[in-house]
Design a protein around this motif. Structure first.
Motif, PDB file in Angstrom:
ATOM      1  N   LYS A   1      14.132  -1.605  60.778  1.00 50.57           N
ATOM      2  CA  LYS A   1      13.504  -3.171  60.718  1.00 50.57           C
ATOM      3  C   LYS A   1      14.467  -4.111  60.369  1.00 50.57           C
ATOM      4  O   LYS A   1      15.516  -4.069  59.788  1.00 50.57           O
ATOM      5  CB  LYS A   1      12.833  -3.169  59.152  1.00 50.57           C
ATOM      6  CG  LYS A   1      11.855  -4.359  58.578  1.00 50.57           C
ATOM      7  CD  LYS A   1      10.979  -3.739  57.711  1.00 50.57           C
ATOM      8  CE  LYS A   1      11.515  -4.055  56.525  1.00 50.57           C
ATOM      9  NZ  LYS A   1      11.914  -5.071  55.958  1.00 50.57           N
TER      10      LYS A   1
ATOM     11  N   THR B   1      11.986 -14.044  69.801  1.00 48.74           N
ATOM     12  CA  THR B   1      11.771 -12.706  69.187  1.00 48.74           C
ATOM     13  C   THR B   1      12.893 -11.584  69.192  1.00 48.74           C
ATOM     14  O   THR B   1      14.287 -12.011  69.837  1.00 48.74           O
ATOM     15  CB  THR B   1      11.098 -11.762  70.421  1.00 48.74           C
ATOM     16  OG1 THR B   1      11.477 -11.891  71.479  1.00 48.74           O
ATOM     17  CG2 THR B   1       9.318 -12.800  70.447  1.00 48.74           C
ATOM     18  N   LEU B   2      12.953 -10.519  68.631  1.00 51.93           N
ATOM     19  CA  LEU B   2      14.071  -9.780  68.428  1.00 51.93           C
ATOM     20  C   LEU B   2      14.348  -9.224  69.862  1.00 51.93           C
ATOM     21  O   LEU B   2      15.374  -8.659  70.019  1.00 51.93           O
ATOM     22  CB  LEU B   2      13.676  -8.377  67.670  1.00 51.93           C
ATOM     23  CG  LEU B   2      14.732  -7.145  67.515  1.00 51.93           C
ATOM     24  CD1 LEU B   2      15.952  -8.046  66.837  1.00 51.93           C
ATOM     25  CD2 LEU B   2      14.327  -6.461  66.523  1.00 51.93           C
ATOM     26  N   GLU B   3      13.150  -8.856  70.553  1.00 53.80           N
ATOM     27  CA  GLU B   3      13.405  -8.217  71.941  1.00 53.80           C
ATOM     28  C   GLU B   3      14.319  -8.944  72.923  1.00 53.80           C
ATOM     29  O   GLU B   3      15.198  -8.535  73.693  1.00 53.80           O
ATOM     30  CB  GLU B   3      12.062  -8.144  72.742  1.00 53.80           C
ATOM     31  CG  GLU B   3      11.054  -6.970  71.986  1.00 53.80           C
ATOM     32  CD  GLU B   3      10.582  -7.469  70.617  1.00 53.80           C
ATOM     33  OE1 GLU B   3      10.619  -8.645  70.263  1.00 53.80           O
ATOM     34  OE2 GLU B   3      10.317  -6.453  70.013  1.00 53.80           O
TER      35      GLU B   3
ATOM     36  N   GLY C   1      11.473  -8.071  63.217  1.00 49.90           N
ATOM     37  CA  GLY C   1      11.019  -7.205  64.236  1.00 49.90           C
ATOM     38  C   GLY C   1      11.347  -5.809  63.967  1.00 49.90           C
ATOM     39  O   GLY C   1      12.249  -5.443  62.908  1.00 49.90           O
TER      40      GLY C   1
END
Length: 393
Positions: free
Chosen positions: A57, A101-103, A50
């Motif tokens: 990055k 996810t990164l989020e 992500g």
């Protein structure tokens, strides 16, 4: 003449056939060697996980061995996002809490899977003194500092280098923590190396140097559930801890400076006992930790070479064994998992669906003169290793 010609022709054909056959045999042998080598090799595969809001990055690295064990690590926080190991039927399943996810990792969470630093655990009032000078840390758990402050090592982006050596594969993560970051003195150069072996061992090597006297205490904060099914709690897991004492804590989770014997208490894990057996009994220390959230003082028998902790899930047959050269291990039983963190598929991680084995020095050591020191001075290297070994029983 015809006879001689025919004989010569047959001889040439024979020689050519023999040469070709030997060449093919050589190729077959070489192919077997290459195949065998590949079979033995522990591999690393890089992918993009992500992009941070700042545009950095974040990469993910998958280390995989020949036995069905895999570990996925991202450069954000040095987080272990996935750790797959086989059960007694040979089925590999993930055994650590993580997000898709990164989020989700960027949102507030209880240090899921991350590297912890500069100082693992609590420092009372966020203060300590070195060489007559007092330092004030960020109070991210007022009135105290926890796990390195507001932006500890779990919230930074690490530089990654792959190191391959056949039967082992390593991911070397590095980070420069600048002078007075979160209040800590000194430019601290940190390196954490994750190594996967073909013996189903995950080694975590911590190293650091400084240009100014400082304090360091690093650990890894993965939440394990050896069942591979996070709809289950970890209360049925059997645990062994090679420890006769715990670090006693006050109502704020800060060490009192005293050690308490585990004998005849719910903290006695010197022989295998289910986590849930006594976690709910009336006990002042359990009430202060909302369950097990304490540092066990590890016995000194060949530290770094002998197994200091075990966890076993009977249904899956998975066994986790820990070796370390650290003086303590924090057993945390997911007491503050509240059912608000999303699982990878569907649902949420509920109360006590994961436990942590955090190898470390004792909490608040800089303010406790009778605890082993966590001071690092210029010219010296901080170096410690913990190994997590997985098998089935």
């Amino acid at each position: 003449m015809n006879v001689i010609y025919q004989f010569t022709f047959i001889l040439v054909i024979f020689c050519l056939t023999s040469f070709t056959t030997k060449d093919e045999e050589t190729k077959l042998v070489a192919k077997k060697i290459v195949t065998h080598s590949k079979y033995q090799e522990v591999t690393i595969k890089k992918s993009t996980f992500g992009i941070t809001p700042e545009g950095e990055k974040i990469d993910s690295y998958k280390l995989k061995n020949q036995n069905g064990m895999e570990v996925d690590i991202i450069t954000y926080g040095g987080i272990i996002t996935d750790l797959k190991v086989p059960n007694k039927k040979g089925i590999s399943e993930n055994v650590v809490i993580g997000f898709k996810t990164l989020e989700e990792y960027l949102q507030p969470n209880p240090y899921v899977g991350a590297i912890i630093g500069r100082y693992a655990n609590r420092i009372a009032n966020g203060k300590f003194s070195l060489d007559g000078k007092e330092y004030q840390l960020t109070l991210n758990r007022p009135p105290h500092s926890l796990h390195g402050g507001e932006k500890g090592f779990n919230r930074v982006v690490w530089k990654a280098v792959e190191v391959k050596s056949g039967k082992k594969a390593s991911l070397r993560l590095s980070y420069l923590s600048k002078d007075l970051e979160e209040g800590y003195p000194g430019n601290l150069q940190v390196c954490v190396t994750y190594t996967l072996t073909n013996e189903n061992q995950l080694e975590v090597l911590y190293e650091a140097t400084t240009d100014k006297e400082t304090i360091v205490n690093l650990t890894q904060h993965s939440y394990f559930n050896l069942s591979g099914d996070f709809s289950n709690t970890i209360l049925e897991h059997e645990v062994v801890l090679q420890s006769d004492k715990i670090v006693s804590i006050n109502e704020n989770g800060i060490p009192t400076g005293e050690f308490e014997w585990v004998a005849n208490t719910p903290f006695d894990f010197r022989t295998a006992k289910k986590i849930g057996k006594e976690i709910g009994v009336k006990n002042e220390q359990l009430e202060r930790g909302n369950g097990y959230d304490h540092c066990w003082v590890l016995n000194n028998s060949e530290r770094g070479k002998t197994i200091v902790a075990k966890a076993y899930d009977k249904v899956s047959g998975r066994l986790l064994e820990v070796t370390t050269d650290e003086p303590g291990i924090q057993l945390y039983t997911g007491n503050f998992l509240k059912g608000n963190l999303p699982m990878r598929t569907s649902g949420f991680y509920e109360h006590r669906t994961g436990f942590c084995f955090e190898t470390q020095h004792f909490p608040d050591s800089p303010n406790q003169s009778n605890f082993p020191t966590t001071v690092l001075i210029p010219g010296k290297k901080y170096k410690t290793k913990t190994t997590f070994t997985f098998s089935v029983n």
